[in-house]
Enzyme design. Structure first.
Site, short mmCIF file in Angstrom:
data_model
loop_
_atom_site.label_atom_id
_atom_site.label_comp_id
_atom_site.label_asym_id
_atom_site.label_seq_id
_atom_site.Cartn_x
_atom_site.Cartn_y
_atom_site.Cartn_z
NE ARG A 41 -4.52 -1.45 0.73
CZ ARG A 41 -5.28 -1.66 1.94
NH1 ARG A 41 -5.26 -0.59 2.84
NH2 ARG A 41 -6.29 -2.47 1.94
CG ASP A 142 -14.00 7.34 4.91
OD1 ASP A 142 -14.86 6.32 4.68
OD2 ASP A 142 -12.92 7.60 5.14
C1 LIG Z 1 -15.02 -1.01 4.87
S1 LIG Z 1 -15.28 0.75 4.72
C2 LIG Z 1 -17.13 0.54 5.06
C3 LIG Z 1 -17.90 1.37 4.10
C4 LIG Z 1 -19.33 1.65 4.53
N1 LIG Z 1 -19.75 2.11 5.66
C5 LIG Z 1 -20.25 0.05 4.13
O1 LIG Z 1 -20.38 -0.68 5.23
O2 LIG Z 1 -20.07 -0.37 3.09
C6 LIG Z 1 -14.58 1.28 6.40
C7 LIG Z 1 -14.39 2.90 6.02
O3 LIG Z 1 -14.19 3.19 7.27
C8 LIG Z 1 -12.99 4.38 7.15
N2 LIG Z 1 -12.32 4.69 8.38
C9 LIG Z 1 -11.31 3.88 8.94
N3 LIG Z 1 -10.86 4.50 10.25
C10 LIG Z 1 -11.67 5.59 10.27
C11 LIG Z 1 -11.57 6.53 11.28
N4 LIG Z 1 -10.97 6.62 12.44
N5 LIG Z 1 -12.74 7.72 11.18
C12 LIG Z 1 -13.42 7.64 10.23
N6 LIG Z 1 -13.42 6.80 9.12
C13 LIG Z 1 -12.75 5.80 9.27
C14 LIG Z 1 -12.14 4.00 5.96
O4 LIG Z 1 -11.31 5.03 5.37
C15 LIG Z 1 -13.24 3.11 5.09
O5 LIG Z 1 -13.82 4.09 3.96
#
Ligand SMILES: C[S@@+](CC[C@H](N)C(=O)[O-])C[C@H]1O[C@@H](n2cnc3c(N)ncnc32)[C@H](O)[C@@H]1O
Length: 279
Positions: A41, A142
């Protein structure tokens, strides 16, 4: 891959430094099996910056450095889909139908990724309330600025929308033209219901105000450890209206973590002292 086969010098200590930074500043726990993933990554970032060792890259990295956001963007996992875990959209439709006429319904989608989730929320509101301008506002946040850029553009490849009905495709998307030929683009009236902004769930201050009828925090808590999950989830409580609902992902269970919320259906919660009838 053994270290000597790698293009850039990458040691176990470098991996530990990445792991520590990501945990402290984003709450994300990387287990030790992710060390090759971290390499793959971040290697693009080293190439872009013309740095040849991970140690040098990390020496210059801190939350105020210009590289910081690229570092976070590279390491988040953004898997999502339109109408993922569809039962939640059915629950939402029920809530929208019961909502008092004239009062706006506010939703916070706090891990919005590339936009499929907030757009599915907006589409549910349009379908349920049968109007192009439903009294619904969605704040979609996000930590990752790159996915939010994709979300704002609302342009998707055909395979991302293949499970949507023909009616939904016609109602909610335009055919892409020019550089978006072969893709689809979310119609402006759907986009208008959503405000996208960057927000780290670990940040001390959430730049978010007021209370919400629904908070969608799906498939992000899984990346956090239990104490972080508890802290984040409990911070939602003051942001939820007394009869509001909190939606989490299919493998996220709040019951062992907090007493502030009670289950109210499959991975849906209300405040423990809420007047909402449990079903
Ligand atoms: C697997 S995706 C889930 C997307 C959507 N909520 C779904 O269920 O389809 C996880 C998301 O959480 C975000 N994320 C991870 N850590 C985070 C944080 N500390 N604060 C806000 N967003 C975060 C990531 O950037 C990513 O876009």
């Amino acid at each position: 891959m053994a270290n000597h086969e790698r293009e850039f010098e990458y040691t176990p200590r470098d991996f530990m430094r990445v792991k520590d930074l990501l945990y402290r500043h984003a709450g994300i726990v990387l287990n030790d099996s992710k060390d090759s993933l971290v390499y793959s990554r971040l290697v693009r970032r080293l190439r872009a910056l013309q740095v040849s060792r991970f140690a040098d890259y990390l020496d210059d990295l801190h939350p105020d450095s210009p590289e910081w956001q690229n570092f976070l963007n590279a390491l988040t996992t953004n898997l999502t889909a339109f109408f993922r875990e569809n039962h939640h959209f059915e629950v939402l439709a029920g809530l929208l139908k019961q909502h008092p006429i004239g009062q706006p319904f506010r939703i916070w989608c706090c891990a919005a990724s590339t936009g499929e989730e907030p757009y599915s929320l907006a589409m549910t509101a349009v379908e349920t309330l049968q109007r192009h301008d439903p009294p619904v506002s969605i704040i979609a946040t996000d930590i990752d600025t790159q996915v939010l850029q994709t979300a704002r553009a609302g342009v998707y490849a055909q395979d991302r929308v293949r499970d949507l009905s023909l009616t939904q495709l016609r109602q909610f998307f335009l055919k892409g033209t020019g550089k978006n030929e072969g893709k689809v683009q979310v119609k402006p009236y759907i986009k208008k219901l959503i405000q996208f902004q960057t927000l780290n769930l670990l940040a001390k201050d959430w730049s978010i105000s007021g209370q919400f009828d629904a908070i969608f925090c799906r498939n992000v808590l899984i990346y956090f450890d239990k104490p972080t999950q508890k802290t984040v989830v409990e911070r939602f409580a003051p942001h939820l209206k007394v009869d509001g609902h909190l939606f989490v992902g299919h493998s996220e269970n709040l019951t062992p973590i907090t007493r502030l919320f009670s289950p109210c259906g499959r991975t849906v919660y209300t405040l423990a002292n809420s007047p909402v009838e449990k079903h």
